[in-house]
Design a protein around this motif. Structure first.
Motif, PDB file in Angstrom:
ATOM      1  N   GLN A   1       0.634  -1.460   0.122  1.00 59.01           N
ATOM      2  CA  GLN A   1      -0.287   0.296  -0.183  1.00 59.01           C
ATOM      3  C   GLN A   1       0.847   0.944   0.237  1.00 59.01           C
ATOM      4  O   GLN A   1       0.165   2.130   0.029  1.00 59.01           O
ATOM      5  N   SER A   2       1.887   1.521   0.360  1.00 56.52           N
ATOM      6  CA  SER A   2       3.092   2.292   0.759  1.00 56.52           C
ATOM      7  C   SER A   2       3.245   2.590  -1.032  1.00 56.52           C
ATOM      8  O   SER A   2       4.308   4.261  -1.201  1.00 56.52           O
ATOM      9  N   LYS A   3       3.287   1.939  -1.830  1.00 61.09           N
ATOM     10  CA  LYS A   3       3.560   2.447  -3.320  1.00 61.09           C
ATOM     11  C   LYS A   3       2.091   2.531  -4.579  1.00 61.09           C
ATOM     12  O   LYS A   3       2.332   1.791  -5.206  1.00 61.09           O
ATOM     13  N   GLY A   4       1.551   3.859  -3.649  1.00 63.45           N
ATOM     14  CA  GLY A   4       0.513   3.493  -4.956  1.00 63.45           C
ATOM     15  C   GLY A   4       0.534   3.966  -5.879  1.00 63.45           C
ATOM     16  O   GLY A   4       1.671   5.327  -6.420  1.00 63.45           O
ATOM     17  N   GLY A   5      -0.367   2.768  -6.204  1.00 64.02           N
ATOM     18  CA  GLY A   5       0.212   3.105  -8.016  1.00 64.02           C
ATOM     19  C   GLY A   5       1.591   2.701  -9.209  1.00 64.02           C
ATOM     20  O   GLY A   5       1.848   3.081  -9.840  1.00 64.02           O
ATOM     21  N   ARG A   6       2.514   2.331  -8.031  1.00 64.69           N
ATOM     22  CA  ARG A   6       3.662   1.706  -8.600  1.00 64.69           C
ATOM     23  C   ARG A   6       3.815   0.122  -8.252  1.00 64.69           C
ATOM     24  O   ARG A   6       5.284  -0.653  -8.576  1.00 64.69           O
TER      25      ARG A   6
ATOM     26  N   CYS B   1      15.000   0.761   2.633  1.00 62.88           N
ATOM     27  CA  CYS B   1      15.087   0.646   1.196  1.00 62.88           C
ATOM     28  C   CYS B   1      13.190   1.228   1.086  1.00 62.88           C
ATOM     29  O   CYS B   1      12.878   1.688  -0.518  1.00 62.88           O
ATOM     30  N   ARG B   2      12.619  -0.303   1.651  1.00 71.83           N
ATOM     31  CA  ARG B   2      10.901  -0.049   1.280  1.00 71.83           C
ATOM     32  C   ARG B   2      10.709   2.023   1.825  1.00 71.83           C
ATOM     33  O   ARG B   2       9.857   2.088   1.184  1.00 71.83           O
ATOM     34  N   MET B   3      11.257   1.898   2.928  1.00 70.89           N
ATOM     35  CA  MET B   3      10.692   3.288   3.245  1.00 70.89           C
ATOM     36  C   MET B   3      11.881   4.144   2.578  1.00 70.89           C
ATOM     37  O   MET B   3      10.380   5.345   1.316  1.00 70.89           O
ATOM     38  N   VAL B   4      12.824   4.656   1.533  1.00 68.46           N
ATOM     39  CA  VAL B   4      12.478   5.390   0.870  1.00 68.46           C
ATOM     40  C   VAL B   4      11.729   5.089  -0.153  1.00 68.46           C
ATOM     41  O   VAL B   4      11.604   6.683  -1.413  1.00 68.46           O
ATOM     42  N   LEU B   5      11.832   3.891  -1.189  1.00 71.00           N
ATOM     43  CA  LEU B   5      10.530   3.827  -1.893  1.00 71.00           C
ATOM     44  C   LEU B   5       9.062   4.321  -1.865  1.00 71.00           C
ATOM     45  O   LEU B   5       8.170   4.010  -2.877  1.00 71.00           O
ATOM     46  N   ALA B   6       9.083   4.368  -0.594  1.00 74.53           N
ATOM     47  CA  ALA B   6       7.714   4.736  -0.243  1.00 74.53           C
ATOM     48  C   ALA B   6       7.123   5.982  -1.519  1.00 74.53           C
ATOM     49  O   ALA B   6       7.812   7.020  -0.889  1.00 74.53           O
ATOM     50  N   THR B   7       5.865   5.861  -2.185  1.00 74.69           N
ATOM     51  CA  THR B   7       5.682   6.718  -2.638  1.00 74.69           C
ATOM     52  C   THR B   7       5.581   8.770  -1.892  1.00 74.69           C
ATOM     53  O   THR B   7       6.094   9.610  -2.575  1.00 74.69           O
ATOM     54  N   ASP B   8       5.490   8.208  -0.407  1.00 73.15           N
ATOM     55  CA  ASP B   8       5.003   9.510   0.114  1.00 73.15           C
ATOM     56  C   ASP B   8       6.452  10.488   0.650  1.00 73.15           C
ATOM     57  O   ASP B   8       6.914  12.071   0.189  1.00 73.15           O
ATOM     58  N   ASN B   9       8.028   9.715   0.538  1.00 74.63           N
ATOM     59  CA  ASN B   9       9.143   9.864  -0.089  1.00 74.63           C
ATOM     60  C   ASN B   9       9.755  10.379  -0.238  1.00 74.63           C
ATOM     61  O   ASN B   9       9.915  11.414  -0.754  1.00 74.63           O
TER      62      ASN B   9
END
Length: 127
Positions: A20-25, A88-96
């Motif tokens: 869910q952290s990668k909305g649309g990606r 890496c997950r944190m950096v790749l999140a859409t918000d970040n």
């Protein structure tokens, strides 16, 4: 045969995790969209190239089951930079990523955007 292929792909889509952290990606969401497009008619869909379809399913199933991760275990769960999986997950999140794009903007661009919004409001008031 199309019925069993369709059901196998549906089962794979159910098992594939969504991030869910990668909305649309997210790869799981993309996979679901592609399966829906490929099997528009559901179980009665005619497949042009059954061998290619089976190869694609097998490849996706191996990725989902972490086949290669288990076959070729890593010594450490970091990359060459030393960044962990969670970082890496944190950096790749859409918000970040949005915040990083905002930081990349230059000073003039930020000022121009800031005043462009105000000038539009001012002209609307006088019209």
């Amino acid at each position: 045969m199309a019925v069993t292929r369709y059901r196998r792909f549906l089962r794979l889509c159910e098992e594939w995790p969504l991030d869910q952290s990668k909305g649309g990606r997210d790869l799981g969401a993309f996979l679901r969209q592609r399966v829906a497009l490929a099997f528009r008619e559901g179980e009665s869909t005619q497949i042009a190239d059954p061998e290619k379809c089976d190869q694609m399913y097998d490849s996706l199933a191996r990725i989902n089951s972490a086949y290669y991760k288990n076959k070729y275990p890593r010594l450490r769960n970091t990359c060459f930079t030393g960044v962990t999986v969670e970082e890496c997950r944190m950096v790749l999140a859409t918000d970040n990523m949005k915040q990083m794009e905002e930081m990349k903007k230059g000073m003039w661009k930020k000022l121009r955007e800031k005043f462009a919004g105000k000038s539009e409001n001012v002209t609307k008031e006088y019209v």
